[in-house]
Write an enzyme that holds these catalytic residues in place. Structure first.
Site, PDB file in Angstrom:
ATOM      1  N   PRO A  84       1.309  -1.355  -0.420  1.00 25.12           N
ATOM      2  CA  PRO A  84       0.428  -0.055   0.130  1.00 25.12           C
ATOM      3  C   PRO A  84       0.683   0.997  -0.001  1.00 25.12           C
ATOM      4  O   PRO A  84       2.002   1.100   0.330  1.00 25.12           O
ATOM      5  CB  PRO A  84      -0.668  -0.220   1.257  1.00 25.12           C
ATOM      6  CG  PRO A  84       0.201  -0.611   2.646  1.00 25.12           C
ATOM      7  CD  PRO A  84       0.976  -1.912   1.230  1.00 25.12           C
ATOM      8  N   ARG A 116      -1.141   5.278  -1.532  1.00 29.37           N
ATOM      9  CA  ARG A 116      -1.496   5.789  -1.654  1.00 29.37           C
ATOM     10  C   ARG A 116      -2.652   5.752  -0.215  1.00 29.37           C
ATOM     11  O   ARG A 116      -2.052   7.056   0.266  1.00 29.37           O
ATOM     12  CB  ARG A 116      -2.420   6.212  -2.407  1.00 29.37           C
ATOM     13  CG  ARG A 116      -3.652   6.961  -3.258  1.00 29.37           C
ATOM     14  CD  ARG A 116      -4.565   7.090  -4.356  1.00 29.37           C
ATOM     15  NE  ARG A 116      -3.437   6.169  -4.920  1.00 29.37           N
ATOM     16  CZ  ARG A 116      -3.658   7.010  -6.461  1.00 29.37           C
ATOM     17  NH1 ARG A 116      -3.525   8.277  -5.542  1.00 29.37           N
ATOM     18  NH2 ARG A 116      -2.933   6.559  -7.423  1.00 29.37           N
ATOM     19  N   CYS A 152       4.710  28.499 -16.334  1.00 28.23           N
ATOM     20  CA  CYS A 152       4.495  28.660 -17.712  1.00 28.23           C
ATOM     21  C   CYS A 152       3.934  27.537 -18.603  1.00 28.23           C
ATOM     22  O   CYS A 152       4.825  26.840 -19.641  1.00 28.23           O
ATOM     23  CB  CYS A 152       5.499  28.834 -18.603  1.00 28.23           C
ATOM     24  SG  CYS A 152       5.625  30.474 -17.924  1.00 28.23           S
ATOM     25  N   TYR A 186       1.795  11.440  -3.851  1.00 29.49           N
ATOM     26  CA  TYR A 186       2.241  11.048  -5.155  1.00 29.49           C
ATOM     27  C   TYR A 186       2.578  12.441  -5.038  1.00 29.49           C
ATOM     28  O   TYR A 186       2.233  13.415  -6.553  1.00 29.49           O
ATOM     29  CB  TYR A 186       1.391  10.631  -6.257  1.00 29.49           C
ATOM     30  CG  TYR A 186       1.516   8.770  -5.835  1.00 29.49           C
ATOM     31  CD1 TYR A 186       2.881   8.148  -6.089  1.00 29.49           C
ATOM     32  CD2 TYR A 186       0.312   7.856  -5.127  1.00 29.49           C
ATOM     33  CE1 TYR A 186       2.848   6.955  -5.960  1.00 29.49           C
ATOM     34  CE2 TYR A 186       0.152   6.573  -4.671  1.00 29.49           C
ATOM     35  CZ  TYR A 186       1.509   6.175  -5.663  1.00 29.49           C
ATOM     36  OH  TYR A 186       1.625   4.836  -5.589  1.00 29.49           O
TER      37      TYR A 186
END
Ligand code: LLP
Length: 415
Positions: A275, A277, A344, A373
């Site tokens: 695991p 996230r 930009c 992440y």
């Protein structure tokens, strides 16, 4: 459940007002709650207590040493995908004997470093990699314990960039070729077959794809044993999703745990899980400040903030949703705005057409569920130093990664 709550109108991480952190550390900054992280780690383990498991935290999701060290102290192993992640995991106090090395291509020096460290298992993804690993192990006169990552061909129903078990995916060995690949592995002098592995994708909301994959791998384990291989580990990868606040709540760790326990009951394997996230996403926010407001064509309203796609890539890359909230007491009313960064690129949009309380120049805000992440995928694009990282515990906090300086931007370069 997370520990980012309002106290007297102001958003806090545990007992620390986020405005205090912004004053002291500056913005943008990633802020993590230790209580949330530990809670998730414990909930995950207890949801799977019906199985003999080794939970290996996916380093790629949140590679900061302080966070890895918390997981190591909680008894977690690590899922690594590079020599750099091996280095990080070891530096954080991780035990090599609890590490699995995943990834579709590993360099010779990375294989050697992992062999030298004595990691638990290499998850190989191709026949050619089996040859490479065997050669590397023979060179060191050692044996590499190996699992083959098999692609079970299930649809994880997630964003195509993070679905990894479709037939078209680069990951794993097709299930139809697995038995042959195991025969090859058994014939190679540097390898010792230990298990079977899979990872079907990330941010998976339903339990069904996991159950489907577990069913297919269960069959495979039985046929490999019938072929004479000693399979005693089954690595089910990571992938359970988290609520990002866009309405679609994923299955709970309990439902996931119960489903896996049922699917793997009696198989007599150590179950490895990877695991990422699930453990860290809701334990972190990205703290940012509004630079200015501007009006575009057709009265489109932009809120320009000091965090951009280089700091949090997920919205630009996956059209990911992160909840946005002002840190101070929200002003009355609401408006539809685009929250954008200063980079930009037209893709540098953190939230498109989002309904938010009015935000003015100087206001602080957070992007929630950014612990996984987030910093992991941050870059210096546009010569923007990467954010600081802060870990909060109760009323105290500490910087776990200093904000980069301009000097950091040019480190190793010459004119
Ligand atoms: N194991 C392997 C072999 C993996 O490739 C991954 C993630 C994990 C475990 C951890 O999966 P998790 O439990 O975190 O879902 N950057 C994307 C996610 C990429 C996931 C890559 N592999 C995002 O921000 O959504």
């Amino acid at each position: 459940m997370n520990h980012f709550q309002r106290k007297r109108g102001e958003l806090c991480c545990e007992d620390v007002p986020l405005s205090e952190l912004a004053e002291e550390v500056g913005t943008p900054a990633y802020v993590y709650s230790q209580a949330t992280l530990l809670r998730h780690a414990r909930v995950f383990k207890s949801a799977l207590r019906g199985l003999d498991i080794l939970a290996c935290f996916a380093v790629k999701s949140a590679p900061n040493l302080a966070l890895l060290s918390l997981f190591a102290k909680e008894g977690f192993g690590f899922d690594i995908v590079s020599g750099g992640e091996l280095f990080r995991a070891l530096e954080a106090g991780g035990e090599a004997k609890k590490m699995v090395f995943s990834g579709v291509g590993k360099r010779e020096d990375e294989l050697q470093a992992a062999l030298q460290a004595g990691i638990l298992q290499f998850n190989c993804e191709s026949e050619e990699e089996l040859h490479q690993l065997s050669r590397a192990a023979v060179r060191r006169r050692s044996l590499a314990e190996v699992a083959l990552r098999v692609n079970p061909d299930v649809d994880a129903k997630t964003h195509p960039y993070i679905a990894t078990a479709l037939a078209s995916s680069k990951f794993g060995v097709p299930a139809a070729r697995a038995r042959k690949a195991y025969r090859l592995a058994a014939s190679l002098p540097g390898l010792k077959i230990a298990g079977v592995a899979c990872h079907i994708g990330s941010q998976i909301r339903e339990v069904k794809p996991f159950v489907e994959a577990a069913g297919k791998l269960r069959e495979l384990v039985l046929s490999l044993r019938a072929d004479g291989h000693a399979i005693h580990r089954l690595d089910m990868g990571g992938g359970l999703g988290v609520p990002y606040g866009d309405g679609d709540a994923p299955a709970s760790p309990q439902e996931y745990g119960e489903a896996l326990v049922r699917a793997l009951d009696g198989l007599d394997v150590k179950v490895l899980l990877e695991p990422g996230r699930l453990l860290v996403a809701n334990a972190g926010v990205l703290l940012s400040r509004v630079l200015l407001r501007k009006e575009g064509q057709r009265r489109r309203q932009f809120v320009v903030v000091d965090a951009g796609m280089n700091d949090l890539l997920r919205p630009a890359l996956y059209q990911a949703h992160h909840e946005i909230e002002p840190v101070g007491r929200p002003r009355r009313g609401a408006e539809i705005v685009d929250v954008v960064g200063p980079v930009c690129e037209s893709a540098d949009v953190l939230a498109k057409r989002r309904r938010l309380p009015p935000l003015h120049s100087g206001d602080l805000l957070v992007l929630r569920t950014a612990g996984a992440y987030g910093m992991a995928m941050a870059s210096q694009y546009n010569a923007r130093p990467r954010p600081a990282e802060v870990l909060v515990q109760g009323r105290s906090w500490r910087i776990i990664r200093a904000r980069e300086t301009y000097k950091d931007l040019i480190r190793g370069e010459s004119t």
